[in-house]
Design a protein around this motif. Sequence first.
Motif, PDB file in Angstrom:
ATOM      1  N   ALA A  48     -19.960  -6.877 -44.862  1.00 20.27           N
ATOM      2  CA  ALA A  48     -20.084  -7.928 -45.884  1.00 20.27           C
ATOM      3  C   ALA A  48     -21.154  -8.949 -45.530  1.00 20.27           C
ATOM      4  N   TYR A  49     -21.371  -9.180 -44.210  1.00 16.80           N
ATOM      5  CA  TYR A  49     -22.368 -10.148 -43.750  1.00 16.80           C
ATOM      6  C   TYR A  49     -23.217  -9.474 -42.668  1.00 16.80           C
ATOM      7  N   PHE A  54     -20.550 -12.439 -35.346  1.00 14.19           N
ATOM      8  CA  PHE A  54     -19.320 -13.181 -35.089  1.00 14.19           C
ATOM      9  C   PHE A  54     -18.935 -13.032 -33.618  1.00 14.19           C
ATOM     10  N   HIS A  55     -18.284 -14.059 -33.093  1.00 16.85           N
ATOM     11  CA  HIS A  55     -17.904 -14.069 -31.683  1.00 16.85           C
ATOM     12  C   HIS A  55     -16.391 -13.964 -31.552  1.00 16.85           C
ATOM     13  N   ALA A  56     -15.968 -13.167 -30.559  1.00 20.25           N
ATOM     14  CA  ALA A  56     -14.549 -12.939 -30.321  1.00 20.25           C
ATOM     15  C   ALA A  56     -14.288 -12.899 -28.824  1.00 20.25           C
ATOM     16  N   LEU A  85     -12.798 -18.805 -43.297  1.00 15.40           N
ATOM     17  CA  LEU A  85     -12.136 -17.729 -44.052  1.00 15.40           C
ATOM     18  C   LEU A  85     -13.115 -16.683 -44.581  1.00 15.40           C
ATOM     19  N   ARG A  86     -14.255 -16.555 -43.927  1.00 13.54           N
ATOM     20  CA  ARG A  86     -15.225 -15.551 -44.381  1.00 13.54           C
ATOM     21  C   ARG A  86     -14.744 -14.143 -44.059  1.00 13.54           C
ATOM     22  N   THR A  92     -14.107  -3.633 -41.744  1.00 13.53           N
ATOM     23  CA  THR A  92     -14.481  -2.796 -40.608  1.00 13.53           C
ATOM     24  C   THR A  92     -15.509  -3.526 -39.757  1.00 13.53           C
ATOM     25  N   ALA A  93     -15.250  -3.587 -38.455  1.00  7.20           N
ATOM     26  CA  ALA A  93     -16.123  -4.328 -37.541  1.00  7.20           C
ATOM     27  C   ALA A  93     -16.794  -3.381 -36.562  1.00  7.20           C
TER      28      ALA A  93
END
Length: 227
Positions: A48-49, A54-56, A85-86, A92-93
């Motif tokens: 989606a982006y 993104f960081h985890a 809330l994006r 799927t990551a």
Amino acid sequence: NGMLLATGPSEKLVLATDITSLQVMGDVDESDVGRLRPGQDATFTVEAYPTQVFHATMTEVTLSSATVNNVVTFSTVLTVPNPDLRLRPGMTASIKVATGLAENVVRVPAQALRFAPTADMFAALHQPVPAVLKVPAGTLVPHIEITTSFALPPAKGAPTIDSFFAPLPRVEREGQVWVMQNGQLTRVPVRVGLSDGTWTELVFGDLQVGQDVITGVLVTPANGNSR
């Protein structure tokens, strides 16, 4: 690869009202699972982006495995903040986990460590074949492990065996790169450390910052020239 999930107060993974914090469930190949530890930083992207990273944080490396087409993978759990809330459950990551970090170091292209000159290349340069080529050039000898012992505090009520995993050892390898010196292909022995597959940390070696290293040679048989 992984999937985003929302968690409620129970042990089951369910969609909750508050999704400002999500979990990423991922499958890791058995060849890589030995270098995963809780607390490691990770990054991931979702379709989606596609331009946003993104960081985890690695939360758990489970003992649960799955075998598909003779490929064994282990389940992992990562935690990611989601204040805007994006991210939404079910996305799927594509995950990358940082298993090592080297800052302010000299690096060389990993391809230069794999470069293996041939007899034709030396002939095109009117240079005798070095005796060192009796051992395949570009081959890394068995790695040298340098491990520092850490005293881990006893775990209290540890939910998984991950709490007992020791820190990763520092791994270095002996290798070689080739440079052009006085018009000749010259071998430079090196010791290398961390690598992301594209760049490799140079721990020791007679190389200068900005110096050209050879990643490939094109030989033109018609005129004997090479570059």
